[in-house]
Design a protein around this motif. Structure first.
Motif, PDB file in Angstrom:
ATOM      1  N   VAL A  65      -5.726 -10.456  -2.187  1.00 14.17           N
ATOM      2  CA  VAL A  65      -6.763 -11.317  -2.769  1.00 14.17           C
ATOM      3  C   VAL A  65      -7.768 -10.450  -3.531  1.00 14.17           C
ATOM      4  O   VAL A  65      -8.070  -9.335  -3.130  1.00 14.17           O
ATOM      5  CB  VAL A  65      -7.407 -12.206  -1.666  1.00 14.17           C
ATOM      6  N   VAL A  66      -8.228 -10.982  -4.668  1.00 14.08           N
ATOM      7  CA  VAL A  66      -9.025 -10.177  -5.582  1.00 14.08           C
ATOM      8  C   VAL A  66     -10.406 -10.807  -5.763  1.00 14.08           C
ATOM      9  O   VAL A  66     -10.537 -12.022  -5.871  1.00 14.08           O
ATOM     10  CB  VAL A  66      -8.295 -10.092  -6.957  1.00 14.08           C
ATOM     11  N   PHE A  67     -11.445  -9.955  -5.829  1.00 10.81           N
ATOM     12  CA  PHE A  67     -12.824 -10.438  -6.014  1.00 10.81           C
ATOM     13  C   PHE A  67     -13.498  -9.642  -7.138  1.00 10.81           C
ATOM     14  O   PHE A  67     -12.962  -8.669  -7.642  1.00 10.81           O
ATOM     15  CB  PHE A  67     -13.644 -10.208  -4.742  1.00 10.81           C
ATOM     16  N   GLY A  68     -14.712 -10.054  -7.420  1.00 14.00           N
ATOM     17  CA  GLY A  68     -15.579  -9.255  -8.289  1.00 14.00           C
ATOM     18  C   GLY A  68     -15.087  -9.150  -9.719  1.00 14.00           C
ATOM     19  O   GLY A  68     -14.423 -10.047 -10.224  1.00 14.00           O
ATOM     20  N   LYS A  69     -15.398  -8.034 -10.355  1.00 14.28           N
ATOM     21  CA  LYS A  69     -15.086  -7.944 -11.785  1.00 14.28           C
ATOM     22  C   LYS A  69     -13.581  -7.855 -12.040  1.00 14.28           C
ATOM     23  O   LYS A  69     -13.119  -8.144 -13.136  1.00 14.28           O
ATOM     24  CB  LYS A  69     -15.849  -6.805 -12.450  1.00 14.28           C
ATOM     25  N   ASP A  70     -12.816  -7.497 -11.011  1.00 16.45           N
ATOM     26  CA  ASP A  70     -11.354  -7.468 -11.157  1.00 16.45           C
ATOM     27  C   ASP A  70     -10.805  -8.851 -11.500  1.00 16.45           C
ATOM     28  O   ASP A  70      -9.749  -8.985 -12.104  1.00 16.45           O
ATOM     29  CB  ASP A  70     -10.687  -6.998  -9.854  1.00 16.45           C
ATOM     30  N   ILE A  71     -11.534  -9.867 -11.094  1.00 18.27           N
ATOM     31  CA  ILE A  71     -11.094 -11.235 -11.356  1.00 18.27           C
ATOM     32  C   ILE A  71     -11.024 -11.493 -12.853  1.00 18.27           C
ATOM     33  O   ILE A  71     -10.087 -12.090 -13.358  1.00 18.27           O
ATOM     34  CB  ILE A  71     -12.067 -12.218 -10.670  1.00 18.27           C
ATOM     35  N   VAL A  72     -12.040 -11.023 -13.564  1.00 16.56           N
ATOM     36  CA  VAL A  72     -12.075 -11.231 -15.009  1.00 16.56           C
ATOM     37  C   VAL A  72     -10.973 -10.394 -15.656  1.00 16.56           C
ATOM     38  O   VAL A  72     -10.201 -10.874 -16.488  1.00 16.56           O
ATOM     39  CB  VAL A  72     -13.468 -10.826 -15.567  1.00 16.56           C
ATOM     40  N   GLU A  73     -10.891  -9.155 -15.204  1.00 15.88           N
ATOM     41  CA  GLU A  73      -9.940  -8.228 -15.806  1.00 15.88           C
ATOM     42  C   GLU A  73      -8.480  -8.666 -15.622  1.00 15.88           C
ATOM     43  O   GLU A  73      -7.677  -8.580 -16.526  1.00 15.88           O
ATOM     44  CB  GLU A  73     -10.145  -6.866 -15.134  1.00 15.88           C
ATOM     45  N   HIS A  74      -8.160  -9.167 -14.451  1.00 16.41           N
ATOM     46  CA  HIS A  74      -6.761  -9.483 -14.134  1.00 16.41           C
ATOM     47  C   HIS A  74      -6.487 -10.977 -14.109  1.00 16.41           C
ATOM     48  O   HIS A  74      -5.539 -11.425 -13.471  1.00 16.41           O
ATOM     49  CB  HIS A  74      -6.392  -8.885 -12.777  1.00 16.41           C
ATOM     50  N   ARG A  75      -7.313 -11.771 -14.785  1.00 13.22           N
ATOM     51  CA  ARG A  75      -7.237 -13.216 -14.562  1.00 13.22           C
ATOM     52  C   ARG A  75      -5.878 -13.822 -14.910  1.00 13.22           C
ATOM     53  O   ARG A  75      -5.483 -14.821 -14.326  1.00 13.22           O
ATOM     54  CB  ARG A  75      -8.365 -13.946 -15.287  1.00 13.22           C
ATOM     55  N   LEU A  76      -5.143 -13.211 -15.846  1.00 10.81           N
ATOM     56  CA  LEU A  76      -3.856 -13.794 -16.215  1.00 10.81           C
ATOM     57  C   LEU A  76      -2.834 -13.676 -15.092  1.00 10.81           C
ATOM     58  O   LEU A  76      -1.873 -14.432 -15.029  1.00 10.81           O
ATOM     59  CB  LEU A  76      -3.314 -13.126 -17.485  1.00 10.81           C
ATOM     60  N   ALA A  77      -3.059 -12.719 -14.208  1.00  9.73           N
ATOM     61  CA  ALA A  77      -2.098 -12.514 -13.115  1.00  9.73           C
ATOM     62  C   ALA A  77      -2.532 -13.235 -11.836  1.00  9.73           C
ATOM     63  O   ALA A  77      -1.906 -13.080 -10.800  1.00  9.73           O
ATOM     64  CB  ALA A  77      -1.959 -11.012 -12.844  1.00  9.73           C
ATOM     65  N   LEU A  78      -3.606 -14.026 -11.934  1.00 11.84           N
ATOM     66  CA  LEU A  78      -4.184 -14.592 -10.705  1.00 11.84           C
ATOM     67  C   LEU A  78      -4.232 -16.115 -10.693  1.00 11.84           C
ATOM     68  O   LEU A  78      -4.427 -16.743 -11.733  1.00 11.84           O
ATOM     69  CB  LEU A  78      -5.634 -14.086 -10.553  1.00 11.84           C
TER      70      LEU A  78
END
Ligand code: ATP
Ligand code: MG
Length: 366
Positions: free
Chosen positions: A48-61
């Protein structure tokens, strides 16, 4: 028993900011992302991913923003329009966001003998069910909590506990709350179901109507608004480069941007006047002269002045912005936590710290 760590949290639709008595503060999007498939899981290396990684990896989430639209109803399966499964997923996302946010500001997170006491600010008119929803989500993280209205935490943080009117312009709602020396009663506050998200939607609609071939994601729309958004008459032109059929092209977005930002002003002024008129006449003047503008949307250029001008018809007013729109709520909540009498806390018994190191995968929630 070890001294407790106190945490102040502003649990917003868009972002959650936290500050702790240990001296740390941080802000993350109020969102959780679960890798869409096992490739994404491998690349991200996390369940599970939080924080700014969410924006960066949004296509994979697979992204869940638990408070997006209709937040006030989530506690009630019957009226929310969501399936029981979705509600469960939103509840899990809420808990994980709270847990992650607290983990960032609590250096003793792996030491279960240190109690964690938190004050959580929620939208002013969050119903009882919604407060229970947040309380349940917090149960795994805090030993004791107090849920308070978010505008109150802003006022408390600024030592403005009397004769003050707080307007908190968030992503999902605008909360307007009179402060006169006591905890505000629920029915004295007004929550308007508009805010930054509504501006983004309107801006996107107007932009696409004017320039049908322009391509812009919601994130791009929001970025443009945050950089250029204004409501005054003397704004500079907002010219941004956006793809048109894939080709970067300069586009003048001034008009649609201003129109969409201006859409907030009328409802805010109307609600302020309605709320103020309920107080006795002497107090009305004092409230209008002491208006605090908080929340991310308070940063729209010219907004304080435009509200003052609109209020001049009703006897005038003075509007001040909070100095730090990101942390004003969390810092106020922390201060409240540190001054809270014992009776103000609700003890939570279900604290278990396991998920901080072992996040629950999406599949388990579905
Ligand atoms: N510089 C800026 N100019 C205009 N709007 C901004 C700016 N910075 C942030 N915002 C907007 O503020 C909103 C987020 O505000 P905030 O973080 O206070 O919301 P929230 O607390 O998560 O939401 P809510 O209070 O509705 O639950 C977003 O719509 C964001 O685009
Ligand atoms: Mg907010």
């Amino acid at each position: 028993m070890a001294n407790p760590v106190f945490v102040g949290m502003d649990l917003g639709t868009f972002k959650t900011s936290v500050a702790s008595s240990a001296g740390y503060r941080d802000a993350i999007p109020t969102a959780c992302g679960w890798p869409k498939d096992h490739i994404a899981r491998t690349v991200l290396g996390r369940d599970v991913v939080f924080g700014k990684d969410i924006v960066e990896h949004r296509l994979a989430l697979d992204l869940v923003r638990p408070f997006e639209k209709g937040v006030l109803k989530y506690g009630d399966a019957a009226t929310s329009g969501l399936s029981a499964q979705q509600i469960e997923k939103h509840a899990l996302a809420t808990r994980l966001v709270i847990e992650y946010a607290v983990g960032m500001v609590n250096p003793s997170r792996n030491d279960s003998s240190t109690p964690v006491y938190g004050v959580i600010g929620v939208p002013a008119q969050a119903g009882l069910k919604n407060k229970q929803f947040v309380m349940d989500a917090a149960a795994g993280v805090f030993d004791a909590v107090a849920i308070v209205s978010e505008p109150f935490t802003i006022a408390y943080g600024m030592n403005r506990l009397t004769d003050t009117l707080v307007i908190d312009i968030g992503a999902g709602t605008i909360d307007i709350c009179p402060i006169y020396g006591v905890y505000p009663a629920d029915d004295e506050q007004i929550t308007l179901p508009i805010g930054g998200d509504a501006v983004d939607e309107e801006f996107e609609k107007l932009l696409k109507a004017k320039h049908p071939r322009v391509q812009a994601s919601r994130n791009m729309i929001r970025d443009i608004k945050e950089k250029y958004g204004y409501v005054s008459d003397v704004g500079e032109k907002a010219i941004v480069t956006l793809p048109v059929d894939g080709k970067p092209t300069p586009i003048d977005v001034t008009e649609p941007l201003k129109a969409s930002c201006m859409a907030l002003v009328g409802p805010v002024v109307e609600a302020v006047c309605k709320l103020v008129s309920k107080f006795d006449p002497e107090f009305q003047q004092r409230l209008r002269q002491n208006i605090i503008l908080g929340g991310g949307g308070s940063q729209l250029k010219g907004l304080d002045r435009v509200i003052e001008v609109a209020l001049s018809e009703y006897g005038g007013g003075r509007v001040t912005r909070v100095t730090d729109a990101t942390y004003a709520g969390a810092v106020g909540a922390l201060k409240l936590a540190m001054n809270m009498p014992t009776a103000g806390w609700t003890a939570l018994s279900a604290k278990s710290k396991a998920p901080a190191t072992k996040p629950v995968p999406m599949a388990a929630a579905a």
